[in-house]
Design a protein around this motif. Structure first.
Motif, short mmCIF file in Angstrom:
data_model
loop_
_atom_site.label_atom_id
_atom_site.label_comp_id
_atom_site.label_asym_id
_atom_site.label_seq_id
_atom_site.Cartn_x
_atom_site.Cartn_y
_atom_site.Cartn_z
N UNK A 1 -34.07 -17.35 16.76
CA UNK A 1 -33.19 -18.42 16.27
C UNK A 1 -32.97 -18.30 14.76
N UNK A 2 -34.03 -17.96 14.04
CA UNK A 2 -33.91 -17.76 12.60
C UNK A 2 -32.96 -16.59 12.31
N UNK A 3 -33.14 -15.49 13.02
CA UNK A 3 -32.28 -14.32 12.83
C UNK A 3 -30.82 -14.68 13.13
N UNK A 4 -30.60 -15.37 14.22
CA UNK A 4 -29.26 -15.78 14.60
C UNK A 4 -28.62 -16.67 13.53
N UNK A 5 -29.37 -17.63 13.04
CA UNK A 5 -28.89 -18.56 12.02
C UNK A 5 -28.59 -17.83 10.72
N UNK A 6 -29.52 -16.98 10.28
CA UNK A 6 -29.33 -16.24 9.05
C UNK A 6 -28.11 -15.32 9.15
N UNK A 7 -27.97 -14.64 10.26
CA UNK A 7 -26.81 -13.76 10.45
C UNK A 7 -25.50 -14.56 10.39
N UNK A 8 -25.50 -15.75 10.96
CA UNK A 8 -24.29 -16.58 10.95
C UNK A 8 -23.89 -16.93 9.51
N UNK A 9 -24.86 -17.34 8.71
CA UNK A 9 -24.58 -17.69 7.31
C UNK A 9 -24.14 -16.45 6.54
N UNK A 10 -24.86 -15.36 6.73
CA UNK A 10 -24.54 -14.11 6.03
C UNK A 10 -23.13 -13.63 6.38
N UNK A 11 -22.79 -13.65 7.65
CA UNK A 11 -21.47 -13.19 8.07
C UNK A 11 -20.37 -14.08 7.49
N UNK B 1 -21.10 -13.62 -3.36
CA UNK B 1 -22.06 -12.51 -3.39
C UNK B 1 -23.47 -13.01 -3.71
N UNK B 2 -23.57 -14.00 -4.58
CA UNK B 2 -24.89 -14.56 -4.90
C UNK B 2 -25.55 -15.11 -3.64
N UNK B 3 -24.78 -15.84 -2.84
CA UNK B 3 -25.33 -16.40 -1.60
C UNK B 3 -25.67 -15.28 -0.61
N UNK B 4 -24.81 -14.27 -0.53
CA UNK B 4 -25.10 -13.13 0.35
C UNK B 4 -26.40 -12.44 -0.08
N UNK C 1 -15.52 -25.07 8.62
CA UNK C 1 -15.69 -25.41 10.04
C UNK C 1 -16.85 -24.60 10.63
N UNK C 2 -16.91 -23.32 10.31
CA UNK C 2 -17.98 -22.46 10.80
C UNK C 2 -19.34 -22.95 10.29
N UNK C 3 -19.39 -23.35 9.01
CA UNK C 3 -20.64 -23.88 8.45
C UNK C 3 -21.10 -25.12 9.22
N UNK D 1 -34.98 -23.23 4.66
CA UNK D 1 -34.47 -22.27 3.69
C UNK D 1 -33.03 -21.86 4.02
N UNK D 2 -32.78 -21.61 5.29
CA UNK D 2 -31.42 -21.24 5.69
C UNK D 2 -30.50 -22.45 5.59
N UNK D 3 -31.02 -23.64 5.89
CA UNK D 3 -30.22 -24.86 5.68
C UNK D 3 -29.74 -24.94 4.23
N UNK D 4 -30.63 -24.59 3.29
CA UNK D 4 -30.26 -24.62 1.87
C UNK D 4 -29.18 -23.58 1.55
N UNK D 5 -29.30 -22.39 2.13
CA UNK D 5 -28.27 -21.37 1.93
C UNK D 5 -26.93 -21.85 2.49
N UNK D 6 -26.98 -22.45 3.66
CA UNK D 6 -25.76 -22.96 4.27
C UNK D 6 -25.15 -24.08 3.43
N UNK D 7 -25.99 -24.95 2.88
CA UNK D 7 -25.50 -26.02 2.01
C UNK D 7 -24.82 -25.45 0.77
#
Length: 147
Positions: free
Chosen positions: A6-16, A49-52, A108-110, A123-129
């Motif tokens: 689930x973490x991998x899936x979430x991180x990949x979604x934000x990264x993509x 790029x900073x977020x990536x 919308x994706x976010x 941590x990923x919630x923070x990246x998404x925010x």
């Protein structure tokens, strides 16, 4: 799925999502003739790029390898869309319109990713925010170019 998946899936979604923003700006900047607008787009690209980079650092810390970029089909579709949309009109207005449409899609994706991954990783919630905030600010920065 277990928690790691689930973490991998979430991180990949934000990264993509961040990579889509970066690629869109890369593809479209070659069409921009206005130096002020080009500088604004370069700043936006740097912010994505900073977020990536933060996603990549999180992946490394969590031993998630490899973090997944968009696939070649998605990249090709985005490139073709930019080129077809600007073939007849490369005005700031047209380019801002295209970027705004993409930015709204990114928001919308976010929102969907946030709802799909509740409680998975703070941590990923923070990246998404950060990504959502960047995209919301991008709207305000791009609207003036619709003149």
């Amino acid at each position: 799925m277990d928690n790691k998946e689930l973490i991998v899936d979430y991180l990949n979604a934000v990264y993509q999502n961040t990579r889509t923003g970066i690629q869109s700006l890369e593809d479209i900047m070659t069409k921009v003739e206005d130096d002020t607008f080009k500088k604004e787009l370069a700043l936006l690209q740097d912010e994505y790029q900073i977020i990536a980079n933060e996603c990549e650092l999180f992946a490394k810390a969590e031993k998630i390898q490899p973090i997944k970029d968009n696939n070649w089909f998605e990249k090709s579709r985005l490139w073709a869309s930019v080129n077809m949309s600007t073939i007849m009109d490369k005005s700031n207005r047209k380019i801002a319109e295209l970027l705004l449409l993409g930015t709204f899609m990114g928001i919308i994706t976010c929102i969907k990713d946030e709802k799909d991954h509740i409680g998975i990783s703070k941590e990923i919630d923070e990246l998404l925010s950060k990504l959502k905030e960047l995209e919301r600010n991008s709207i305000e920065r791009l609207i003036p170019y619709l003149d």
